[in-house]
Design a protein around this motif. Structure first.
Motif, PDB file in Angstrom:
ATOM      1  N   LYS A  43       0.837  -1.198   0.000  1.00  0.00           N
ATOM      2  CA  LYS A  43       0.000   0.000   0.000  1.00  0.00           C
ATOM      3  C   LYS A  43       0.873   1.250   0.000  1.00  0.00           C
ATOM      4  N   ILE A  44       0.425   2.272  -0.700  1.00  0.00           N
ATOM      5  CA  ILE A  44       1.146   3.540  -0.730  1.00  0.00           C
ATOM      6  C   ILE A  44       0.441   4.502   0.216  1.00  0.00           C
ATOM      7  N   GLU A  45       1.215   5.213   1.038  1.00  0.00           N
ATOM      8  CA  GLU A  45       0.625   6.073   2.063  1.00  0.00           C
ATOM      9  C   GLU A  45       1.221   7.476   2.022  1.00  0.00           C
ATOM     10  N   PHE A  68       5.824  13.227 -14.508  1.00  0.00           N
ATOM     11  CA  PHE A  68       5.182  11.963 -14.156  1.00  0.00           C
ATOM     12  C   PHE A  68       6.258  11.010 -13.651  1.00  0.00           C
ATOM     13  N   ILE A  69       5.940  10.328 -12.548  1.00  0.00           N
ATOM     14  CA  ILE A  69       6.903   9.455 -11.892  1.00  0.00           C
ATOM     15  C   ILE A  69       6.321   8.048 -11.792  1.00  0.00           C
ATOM     16  N   SER A  70       7.094   7.056 -12.202  1.00  0.00           N
ATOM     17  CA  SER A  70       6.720   5.661 -12.036  1.00  0.00           C
ATOM     18  C   SER A  70       7.260   5.199 -10.687  1.00  0.00           C
ATOM     19  N   LEU A  71       6.355   4.674  -9.844  1.00  0.00           N
ATOM     20  CA  LEU A  71       6.702   4.256  -8.486  1.00  0.00           C
ATOM     21  C   LEU A  71       6.699   2.727  -8.394  1.00  0.00           C
ATOM     22  N   PRO A  72       7.215   2.175  -7.291  1.00  0.00           N
ATOM     23  CA  PRO A  72       7.164   0.722  -7.109  1.00  0.00           C
ATOM     24  C   PRO A  72       5.726   0.209  -7.131  1.00  0.00           C
ATOM     25  N   ASN A  73       5.560  -1.067  -7.458  1.00  0.00           N
ATOM     26  CA  ASN A  73       4.262  -1.751  -7.488  1.00  0.00           C
ATOM     27  C   ASN A  73       3.301  -1.148  -8.506  1.00  0.00           C
ATOM     28  N   SER A  74       3.818  -0.672  -9.611  1.00  0.00           N
ATOM     29  CA  SER A  74       3.026  -0.165 -10.736  1.00  0.00           C
ATOM     30  C   SER A  74       2.204   1.079 -10.431  1.00  0.00           C
ATOM     31  N   THR A 106      -9.038   5.911  -6.042  1.00  0.00           N
ATOM     32  CA  THR A 106     -10.288   5.780  -6.795  1.00  0.00           C
ATOM     33  C   THR A 106     -10.213   6.563  -8.106  1.00  0.00           C
ATOM     34  N   ASN A 107      -9.533   7.681  -8.110  1.00  0.00           N
ATOM     35  CA  ASN A 107      -9.344   8.479  -9.326  1.00  0.00           C
ATOM     36  C   ASN A 107      -7.961   8.267  -9.936  1.00  0.00           C
ATOM     37  N   ASN A 108      -7.197   7.347  -9.343  1.00  0.00           N
ATOM     38  CA  ASN A 108      -5.855   7.016  -9.827  1.00  0.00           C
ATOM     39  C   ASN A 108      -4.920   8.228  -9.830  1.00  0.00           C
TER      40      ASN A 108
END
Length: 131
Positions: free
Chosen positions: A4-6, A24-30, A68-70
């Motif tokens: 989970k991202i917090e 735009f940044i790509s983070l771990p876990n897609s 919910t809105n990504n």
């Protein structure tokens, strides 16, 4: 997406895109997030390309998460230590001396001064127009 991202997390991500308003940044876990231009560096940044480029690996702090809105808002500058500002001695200067105030004797004197100024200005305007 098992992890989970917090809000408040410091993560490493890769810059995948740059627009005039942010990166735009790509983070771990897609996960993907956006760093607004105001959160890229401390201080003013006119052009994002002056600070980062596509492919850079950056540390980011998670500001908001709306799955919910990504939408995930990120900050690079809050993940970094704030730079120390140069300590400059305060400029010393002597305050200019105030000139004594002219006290006008009442409303009549004020109106006479106004009338004189107004008449001089009108005369000057009339002279210019008659040339």
């Amino acid at each position: 997406m098992s992890e989970k991202i917090e809000v408040g997390q410091i993560l490493e991500g890769t810059v995948t895109g740059i627009k005039p308003f942010g990166a735009f940044i790509s983070l771990p876990n897609s996960y993907n997030g956006l760093v607004h231009i105001s959160h890229i560096t401390h201080g003013y940044l006119e052009n994002i390309a002056d600070a980062i480029k596509i492919g850079d690996v950056v540390k980011v702090k998670v500001l908001t998460v709306d799955l919910t809105n990504n939408k995930i808002s990120l900050s690079i500058k809050e993940a970094l230590e704030k730079p120390k500002q140069e300590e400059r001695p305060k400029p010393r200067y002597n305050k200019p001396k105030k000139e004594p105030e002219v006290v006008i004797d009442g409303f009549e004197a004020l109106m006479k001064g106004f009338l004189k100024d107004s008449t001089e200005r009108q005369t000057d305007i009339n002279r210019r127009l008659n040339r």
